[in-house]
Scaffold this active site. Structure first.
Site, mmCIF file in Angstrom:
data_model
loop_
_atom_site.group_PDB
_atom_site.id
_atom_site.type_symbol
_atom_site.label_atom_id
_atom_site.label_comp_id
_atom_site.label_asym_id
_atom_site.label_seq_id
_atom_site.Cartn_x
_atom_site.Cartn_y
_atom_site.Cartn_z
ATOM 1 N N PHE A 10 0.729 8.979 0.463
ATOM 2 C CA PHE A 10 1.505 9.763 1.432
ATOM 3 C C PHE A 10 2.844 10.232 0.881
ATOM 4 O O PHE A 10 3.461 11.133 1.437
ATOM 5 C CB PHE A 10 1.747 8.928 2.707
ATOM 6 C CG PHE A 10 2.908 7.955 2.588
ATOM 7 C CD1 PHE A 10 4.221 8.383 2.824
ATOM 8 C CD2 PHE A 10 2.709 6.643 2.189
ATOM 9 C CE1 PHE A 10 5.293 7.509 2.686
ATOM 10 C CE2 PHE A 10 3.777 5.769 2.047
ATOM 11 C CZ PHE A 10 5.070 6.199 2.292
ATOM 12 N N LYS B 291 -8.956 14.298 -1.524
ATOM 13 C CA LYS B 291 -8.699 13.616 -0.250
ATOM 14 C C LYS B 291 -7.205 13.312 -0.169
ATOM 15 O O LYS B 291 -6.708 12.389 -0.790
ATOM 16 C CB LYS B 291 -9.476 12.303 -0.134
ATOM 17 C CG LYS B 291 -9.376 11.761 1.292
ATOM 18 C CD LYS B 291 -9.593 10.265 1.401
ATOM 19 C CE LYS B 291 -8.355 9.456 1.215
ATOM 20 N NZ LYS B 291 -7.310 9.632 2.231
ATOM 21 N N GLU C 129 -4.161 10.533 4.725
ATOM 22 C CA GLU C 129 -4.399 10.832 6.139
ATOM 23 C C GLU C 129 -3.086 10.872 6.905
ATOM 24 O O GLU C 129 -3.047 11.265 8.063
ATOM 25 C CB GLU C 129 -5.368 9.808 6.751
ATOM 26 C CG GLU C 129 -4.860 8.367 6.837
ATOM 27 C CD GLU C 129 -5.019 7.571 5.534
ATOM 28 O OE1 GLU C 129 -5.146 8.191 4.454
ATOM 29 O OE2 GLU C 129 -4.992 6.324 5.605
ATOM 30 N N CYS D 267 7.401 5.991 -6.016
ATOM 31 C CA CYS D 267 6.889 4.936 -6.906
ATOM 32 C C CYS D 267 7.878 4.699 -8.039
ATOM 33 O O CYS D 267 7.842 3.671 -8.693
ATOM 34 C CB CYS D 267 5.546 5.324 -7.476
ATOM 35 S SG CYS D 267 5.634 6.782 -8.497
#
Ligand code: NAD
Length: 520
Positions: free
Chosen positions: A171, A195, A198, A303
């Protein structure tokens, strides 16, 4: 009540504001170059992290939809691999141009769905754009090798695409990380199933629209949605030859292990605990500004966030000045002028970060600057944690052993550079580490001895530009570390070598002799 827009509205263009949207447009799948409304039974509500207003709904794509994406990619592959490299390069040139043109639109989607400030969201897009720009040079990056191995005999190697490949994204960089895969996977001749997270797929949907406009043939880029179920489908689907994953250790280690066991290539960039070592001889102003920016920027949800400070010797006296800088950073809605950091992605994430701060307190650390309970007046319902500094931290404490992924800096003291190196190397993660010093020999020692994969010398977030690769180490990557994202390793990941040995002319002379032993 929620108004779901009619089918056919593919991508929402969000207003540049945190006000409740009057229309909620569901996220579609993108299959065979079409935005297809999902028939999902399960939907994931997506909220603006600054307000917790509903922004959109994300489908858990159905098995039939996932299968349709794979079929589309499989069908597209033979023609796409046979498309000349110059034609593929032209598509990436156009995509690069379109992403630049749509930077504000992409950034608006990122700020609304992910929460980071608009300025930072543009940086997110730019870093992905740079991977596209670099991929435009594919014609000089992909060539193989050739040698004349004997008289009239030559061996040459070239790189072939793998086929259908997939990318599973986190995300925290809704544009950059999908763009670590889109240009590199496709320009090398693969067809991609993407993908997005979400929690913020909007930027990926805009990128899909731009891919179509750039001229990718049907099926070369597909987007499907969902959480663990979609990931399991990707791991188990035999047609998918390689998986690019960026995200946390739990999901990443699972995907690496299960994907590799099925013979797939998996590149997986995982969590981190990045340290900065600060020496008394550094440029203090630069170091303190750099550390505050890298610890608290993007609310620490990077990160490569600089989440751990190792103060060597007297630099511990600088803490009040660092706290002053941190305190002056403004938490606010990402569209607000002057906002320095936005909210955390979700209420759960805010609670997790607050619990980790509390655990530090309970384990005997000092909360020098406490960001809990701070809320910008205009956004009382957001997932706010303001910059927090925890001092007197010891390596066994939970706030040190866990990746916090929030605007929290943990600080430890040591006496020497050697001690700092040994402390940092004892940490299981190895994404990045930085040193602030004016001493060449000290910087050189740090650079040589440190086990982190990316080293900054007076640079707080040493993520290389895409002519190099992103080179995390230790627990920050899964597997062997040979499958880095972008740069030379990225091209290697998405291609397989073929070597051809040929004999011309001399085959006539050899035609009469049979040979059963290996030539000596
Ligand atoms: P995450 O692991 O929760 O999610 C990443 C992806 O994995 C998502 O697409 C999600 O749907 C999927 N997923 C989540 N749980 C799963 C499960 N149990 N099984 C299968 N799939 C699952 O990560 P996140 O919270 O979105 O991102 C933050 C993490 O990503 C941090 O740990 C951060 O350090 C890491 N990250 C690493 C890099 C890097 O390059 N090293 C870059 C960005 C983020």
């Amino acid at each position: 009540s929620r108004h779901l827009a009619a089918a056919g509205v593919a991508v929402a263009d969000y207003p540049k504001s945190h006000e409740q949207l009057s229309d909620i447009v569901d996220i579609h799948n993108f299959i065979d170059n079409q935005f297809v409304p999902s028939q999902a039974q399960t939907w994931i509500d997506l909220h603006d992290p600054a307000t917790n207003n509903l922004v959109t709904r994300v489908p858990q794509s159905t098995d039939a939809e996932l299968k349709a994406a794979v079929e589309s990619a499989k069908k597209a592959f033979p023609k796409w691999r046979a498309t000349s490299i110059m034609s593929r390069q032209q598509v990436i040139f156009r995509l690069t141009h379109l992403i630049r043109q749509n930077m504000d639109r992409l950034a608006t989607s990122i700020t609304l769905e992910q929460g980071k400030t608009f300025a930072d969201a543009k940086g997110d897009v730019l870093r992905g754009l740079q991977v596209c720009e670099t991929a435009c040079g594919i014609t000089t990056q992909i060539p193989g090798e050739v040698i004349e191995v004997a008289k009239d005999m030559e061996t040459r190697s070239y790189r072939e695409p793998l086929g259908v490949v997939a990318a599973i994204c986190p995300f925290n960089f809704p544009a950059m990380i999908p763009l670590w895969s889109v240009p590199v996977a496709t320009v090398t001749g693969n067809c991609l199933i993407l993908k997005p997270s979400e929690r913020d797929p909007g930027a990926t949907m805009i990128i899909a629209e731009l891919c179509k406009e750039a001229g990718f043939p049907d099926g070369v880029v597909n987007v499907v949605h969902g959480a663990a179920k979609t990931v399991d489908f990707i791991i188990d689907e035999p047609a998918i030859k390689a998986i690019s994953f960026v995200g946390g250790n739990r999901a990443g280690e699972y995907i690496y292990t299960r994907g590799s066991a099925q013979g797939k290539r998996v590149q997986a960039n995982l969590g981190a605990k990045n340290h900065a070592a600060v020496l008394p001889d550094c440029n203090k102003n630069h170091a303190l500004n750099a550390i505050a920016g890298a610890a608290f920027g993007a609310a620490g949800q990077r990160c490569m966030a600089l989440s751990t400070l190792v103060m060597i010797g007297e630099t511990k006296e600088w803490l009040p000045e660092l706290a002053e800088r941190a305190k002056n950073l403004r938490i606010d809605g990402g569209f607000e002028e002057g906002a320095d950091l936005g909210p955390l992605i979700s209420p759960q994430s805010k609670k997790r970060v607050e619990d980790l701060i509390q655990s530090a307190e309970e384990e005997g650390a000092t909360i020098l600057l406490d960001g809990r309970g701070k809320t910008p007046a205009k956004y009382p319902n957001g997932n706010w944690v303001a910059p927090t500094i925890i001092t007197n931290v010891k390596p066994h404490m939970k706030c040190y052993t866990e990746e916090i992924f929030g605007p929290v800096l943990v600080c430890l003291n040591v006496d020497t550079t050697e001690e700092a190196i040994s402390l940092i190397n004892s940490n299981p993660y190895g994404n990045g580490a930085s040193i602030f010093t004016r001493s060449g020999p000290t910087a050189s020692l740090f650079q040589k001895e440190l086990e982190a994969g990316q080293i900054g010398i007076n640079v707080p977030i040493p993520v290389p530009l895409p002519m190099f690769s992103f080179t995390g180490n230790k627990k920050s990557v899964a597997g062997t570390g040979l499958a880095n994202f972008y740069g030379k390793d990225g091209i290697r990941f998405y291609t397989q070598w073929k070597t051809v040995t040929s004999l011309w002319r001399a085959e006539d002379a050899l035609a009469t002799e049979k040979q059963v032993a290996m030539p000596t």
